[in-house]
Design a protein around this motif. Structure first.
Motif, PDB file in Angstrom:
ATOM      1  N   TRP A  10       1.121  -1.077   0.087  1.00  0.00           N
ATOM      2  CA  TRP A  10      -0.378  -0.247   0.399  1.00  0.00           C
ATOM      3  C   TRP A  10       0.443   1.442   0.027  1.00  0.00           C
ATOM      4  CZ3 TRP A  10       0.766   2.928   4.587  1.00  0.00           C
ATOM      5  CH2 TRP A  10       1.514   1.974   5.906  1.00  0.00           C
ATOM      6  N   ASP A  99      -7.911  -3.153 -11.212  1.00  0.00           N
ATOM      7  CA  ASP A  99      -7.013  -2.056 -11.039  1.00  0.00           C
ATOM      8  C   ASP A  99      -6.926  -2.279  -9.495  1.00  0.00           C
ATOM      9  OD1 ASP A  99      -5.951   0.491 -11.341  1.00  0.00           O
ATOM     10  OD2 ASP A  99      -7.214   1.840 -10.754  1.00  0.00           O
ATOM     11  N   ARG A 103      -3.167  -2.483  -7.506  1.00  0.00           N
ATOM     12  CA  ARG A 103      -2.953  -2.096  -6.760  1.00  0.00           C
ATOM     13  C   ARG A 103      -2.752  -3.000  -5.632  1.00  0.00           C
ATOM     14  NH1 ARG A 103      -5.189   3.953  -7.410  1.00  0.00           N
ATOM     15  NH2 ARG A 103      -5.173   4.260  -9.444  1.00  0.00           N
ATOM     16  N   ARG A 106       1.302  -3.806  -5.638  1.00  0.00           N
ATOM     17  CA  ARG A 106       1.658  -3.191  -6.495  1.00  0.00           C
ATOM     18  C   ARG A 106       3.509  -3.436  -6.183  1.00  0.00           C
ATOM     19  NH1 ARG A 106       0.202   3.159  -6.334  1.00  0.00           N
ATOM     20  NH2 ARG A 106      -1.903   1.744  -5.870  1.00  0.00           N
TER      21      ARG A 106
END
Length: 118
Positions: A10, A99, A103, A106
């Motif tokens: 995050w 998405d 995310r 990532r």
């Protein structure tokens, strides 16, 4: 039984200083997640200071709390990852599914741990 759930990454940008013109602090992180089934009769106690509340929530209650932004960003990511891994959030019911998943996993260009001392 405790089950490993993988890891999420995050990236949070905290608010700036008191005037609102200072830049915010960048806060990247990685969390290793685990699933633990808890009986509804379990007595839950915070493991650290600063936790405002701790109680069992249904999936609908967690979804509502997420929409109201009641979780810290890192905790919200853990909840969303749980929903993805357990088929509650899917490509069929969430238009931004790809998405969201990308995310949550990532690659972070910033260090997330302190270098080991020599």
């Amino acid at each position: 039984m405790l089950r490993p759930g993988g890891a999420i990454s995050w990236f949070n940008i905290k608010e700036g200083g008191t005037t609102g013109f200072e830049p915010g602090l960048v806060e990247p992180g990685v969390q290793y997640v685990y699933d633990l089934e808890v009986d509804e009769k379990a007595v839950l106690r915070p493991a650290e200071d600063g936790i405002e509340w701790l109680r069992l929530l249904s999936v609908d209650e967690v979804m509502s709390a997420l929409r109201r932004r009641e979780f810290k960003p890192s905790c919200a990511c853990v909840m969303i990852d749980f929903f993805v891994r357990h088929g509650i959030i899917t490509a069929e019911n969430e238009g931004d599914f790809a998405d969201i998943v990308s995310r949550l996993h990532r690659s972070l260009a910033l260090p997330t741990t302190f270098p080991k001392s020599k």
